[in-house]
Design an enzyme around this catalytic site. Structure first.
Site, short mmCIF file in Angstrom:
data_model
loop_
_atom_site.label_atom_id
_atom_site.label_comp_id
_atom_site.label_asym_id
_atom_site.label_seq_id
_atom_site.Cartn_x
_atom_site.Cartn_y
_atom_site.Cartn_z
N THR A 93 0.89 -1.36 -0.03
CA THR A 93 0.09 0.14 0.27
C THR A 93 0.83 1.49 -0.26
OG1 THR A 93 -1.87 -1.55 1.15
CG2 THR A 93 -1.70 1.39 1.60
N HIS A 117 -6.12 -0.23 -6.59
CA HIS A 117 -6.87 -0.90 -5.50
C HIS A 117 -6.95 -2.22 -6.01
CE1 HIS A 117 -10.31 -2.57 -2.85
NE2 HIS A 117 -10.82 -2.17 -4.55
#
Length: 140
Positions: A93, A117
C-alpha cells in the site's frame, strides 16, 4: 488450480497522469487477463458504498473525496490465483515499501495516491465486481 477473477481500480492519480496503459502493461505482463474494463467517474454514493468497511476510520472522508476527484478505470482481471497475483503486482500500500517493478513502486505518488486498488479475497472480488459490472460486460 482454478481460474479466479479479481477486481481492480486504476485510481484518479494514475488516470490524471495518463498511466492507464502503463498499469495495464504491468497487469498483462504478469499474466493477468483484463476481461472487463471501463472508465467512469465514481459518484460519492458509489465511493461510500465501495469503501464502507472504512467508514469509521479517520481517513474515510478524504478517501471518498480522492476517489471521486477524477476518472477511475474499473476492471475485472482473470488468472489462476488472480487475487493473490494482482495484490503482488500492485505492491505494498505504501509505495516506499513496495517491491521493484510493482504498480505502486513504479507509478504511485504517495500512500494515499497509490494508483491501484485490488480485491483482498475471492469473496470480496465477487462483491466488488458486481458493484460495477453486469454479467454481460465481462467478456473473458
Amino acid at each position: 488450480m482454478a481460474i479466479e477473477r479479481t477486481f481492480s481500480i486504476i485510481k484518479p492519480d494514475a488516470t490524471r497522469r495518463n498511466l492507464t496503459g502503463a498499469v495495464n502493461a504491468v497487469i498483462e505482463t504478469a499474466g493477468l487477463r483484463i476481461v472487463a474494463q471501463k472508465r467512469i467517474l465514481m459518484t460519492k454514493a458509489q465511493a461510500e458504498t465501495f469503501y464502507a468497511v472504512h467508514s469509521a476510520r479517520p481517513f474515510f472522508g478524504d478517501l471518498v473525496s480522492f476517489m471521486t476527484s477524477g476518472p477511475v478505470v474499473v476492471q475485472v482481471l482473470e488468472a489462476e490465483n488472480a487475487v493473490a497475483k494482482y495484490r503482488e503486482v500492485m505492491g505494498a500500500t505504501n509505495p516506499a515499501n513496495a517491491a521493484e517493478g510493482t504498480i505502486r513502486k513504479l507509478l504511485a505518488e504517495s500512500i494515499e495516491a497509490n494508483s491501484a486498488h485490488g480485491s483482498d479475497s475471492v469473496e470480496n472480488a465477487a462483491v466488488e465486481i458486481a458493484q460495477f459490472f453486469s454479467g454481460n460486460e465481462i467478456v473473458g
